[in-house]
Design a protein around this motif. Sequence first.
Motif, PDB file in Angstrom:
ATOM      1  N   ASP A 233       0.145  -5.317 -16.018  1.00  0.00           N
ATOM      2  CA  ASP A 233       0.979  -5.442 -17.215  1.00  0.00           C
ATOM      3  C   ASP A 233       0.439  -6.575 -18.097  1.00  0.00           C
ATOM      4  N   HIS A 234       0.994  -6.691 -19.302  1.00  0.00           N
ATOM      5  CA  HIS A 234       0.483  -7.648 -20.291  1.00  0.00           C
ATOM      6  C   HIS A 234       0.605  -9.098 -19.807  1.00  0.00           C
ATOM      7  N   ALA A 235       1.700  -9.446 -19.161  1.00  0.00           N
ATOM      8  CA  ALA A 235       1.903 -10.825 -18.692  1.00  0.00           C
ATOM      9  C   ALA A 235       0.879 -11.198 -17.616  1.00  0.00           C
ATOM     10  N   SER A 236       0.580 -10.280 -16.734  1.00  0.00           N
ATOM     11  CA  SER A 236      -0.410 -10.551 -15.678  1.00  0.00           C
ATOM     12  C   SER A 236      -1.812 -10.692 -16.250  1.00  0.00           C
ATOM     13  N   ILE A 237      -2.127  -9.867 -17.234  1.00  0.00           N
ATOM     14  CA  ILE A 237      -3.441  -9.961 -17.889  1.00  0.00           C
ATOM     15  C   ILE A 237      -3.585 -11.302 -18.591  1.00  0.00           C
ATOM     16  N   GLU A 238      -2.513 -11.719 -19.271  1.00  0.00           N
ATOM     17  CA  GLU A 238      -2.547 -12.997 -19.973  1.00  0.00           C
ATOM     18  C   GLU A 238      -2.744 -14.153 -19.002  1.00  0.00           C
ATOM     19  N   LYS A 239      -2.063 -14.130 -17.856  1.00  0.00           N
ATOM     20  CA  LYS A 239      -2.230 -15.168 -16.835  1.00  0.00           C
ATOM     21  C   LYS A 239      -3.647 -15.160 -16.273  1.00  0.00           C
ATOM     22  N   LEU A 240      -4.191 -13.974 -16.080  1.00  0.00           N
ATOM     23  CA  LEU A 240      -5.550 -13.852 -15.544  1.00  0.00           C
ATOM     24  C   LEU A 240      -6.583 -14.429 -16.501  1.00  0.00           C
ATOM     25  N   PHE A 241      -6.457 -14.133 -17.786  1.00  0.00           N
ATOM     26  CA  PHE A 241      -7.385 -14.679 -18.772  1.00  0.00           C
ATOM     27  C   PHE A 241      -7.228 -16.189 -18.918  1.00  0.00           C
ATOM     28  N   HIS A 242      -6.002 -16.680 -18.883  1.00  0.00           N
ATOM     29  CA  HIS A 242      -5.790 -18.121 -18.970  1.00  0.00           C
ATOM     30  C   HIS A 242      -6.346 -18.835 -17.746  1.00  0.00           C
ATOM     31  N   ALA A 243      -6.226 -18.224 -16.579  1.00  0.00           N
ATOM     32  CA  ALA A 243      -6.791 -18.811 -15.362  1.00  0.00           C
ATOM     33  C   ALA A 243      -8.306 -18.847 -15.422  1.00  0.00           C
ATOM     34  N   PHE A 244      -8.911 -17.832 -16.024  1.00  0.00           N
ATOM     35  CA  PHE A 244     -10.369 -17.795 -16.145  1.00  0.00           C
ATOM     36  C   PHE A 244     -10.872 -18.861 -17.108  1.00  0.00           C
ATOM     37  N   VAL A 245     -10.184 -19.038 -18.227  1.00  0.00           N
ATOM     38  CA  VAL A 245     -10.623 -19.992 -19.250  1.00  0.00           C
ATOM     39  C   VAL A 245     -10.398 -21.434 -18.810  1.00  0.00           C
ATOM     40  N   SER A 246      -9.284 -21.714 -18.128  1.00  0.00           N
ATOM     41  CA  SER A 246      -8.986 -23.111 -17.761  1.00  0.00           C
ATOM     42  C   SER A 246      -9.679 -23.582 -16.535  1.00  0.00           C
TER      43      SER A 246
ATOM     44  N   ILE B 158     -12.489  -8.492 -15.000  1.00  0.00           N
ATOM     45  CA  ILE B 158     -11.117  -8.571 -15.502  1.00  0.00           C
ATOM     46  C   ILE B 158     -10.813  -7.361 -16.386  1.00  0.00           C
ATOM     47  N   CYS B 159     -11.755  -6.971 -17.227  1.00  0.00           N
ATOM     48  CA  CYS B 159     -11.545  -5.823 -18.103  1.00  0.00           C
ATOM     49  C   CYS B 159     -11.416  -4.521 -17.322  1.00  0.00           C
ATOM     50  N   GLN B 160     -12.084  -4.429 -16.193  1.00  0.00           N
ATOM     51  CA  GLN B 160     -11.998  -3.215 -15.394  1.00  0.00           C
ATOM     52  C   GLN B 160     -10.639  -3.056 -14.719  1.00  0.00           C
ATOM     53  N   VAL B 161      -9.979  -4.151 -14.347  1.00  0.00           N
ATOM     54  CA  VAL B 161      -8.672  -4.051 -13.689  1.00  0.00           C
ATOM     55  C   VAL B 161      -7.533  -4.176 -14.697  1.00  0.00           C
ATOM     56  N   ARG B 162      -7.867  -4.372 -15.967  1.00  0.00           N
ATOM     57  CA  ARG B 162      -6.851  -4.587 -16.994  1.00  0.00           C
ATOM     58  C   ARG B 162      -5.898  -3.402 -17.130  1.00  0.00           C
ATOM     59  N   LYS B 163      -6.389  -2.204 -16.965  1.00  0.00           N
ATOM     60  CA  LYS B 163      -5.541  -1.022 -17.157  1.00  0.00           C
ATOM     61  C   LYS B 163      -4.496  -0.861 -16.049  1.00  0.00           C
ATOM     62  N   TYR B 164      -4.660  -1.590 -14.936  1.00  0.00           N
ATOM     63  CA  TYR B 164      -3.717  -1.494 -13.823  1.00  0.00           C
ATOM     64  C   TYR B 164      -2.662  -2.603 -13.843  1.00  0.00           C
TER      65      TYR B 164
END
Length: 101
Positions: free
Chosen positions: A88-101, A80-86
């Motif tokens: 936007d902030h909203a997509s990163i937030e959704k990705l992290f929330h999907a990983f945690v839940s 996730i951290c490797q693709v984070r730079k590509y």
Amino acid sequence: MCADKMKLNRSKTELLHITSKSYVKVIPFHVFMSLSCVLSESVDAVSSAQNFGVTIDEHLSISAHVNKICKAANFALRNICQVRKYLDHASIEKLFHAFVS
């Protein structure tokens, strides 16, 4: 098993000898290697086994399972951290929330 005409699946069968940490000093593990023969079928003796997705060792400890889960989580977070730079902030937030839940 012979009376039921069932066959032992040797590739999926393992022998796990469970003892306490203090008891293993009294009776060493190699003594129980002779128990690895079930109805003239050879069964592999292992130090840890996986059942229903949980890995336990010969002392009923789940430390191997916890290590495995931590490695998988670290690998996913690293990806996730490797693709984070590509993203936007909203997509990163959704990705992290999907990983945690």
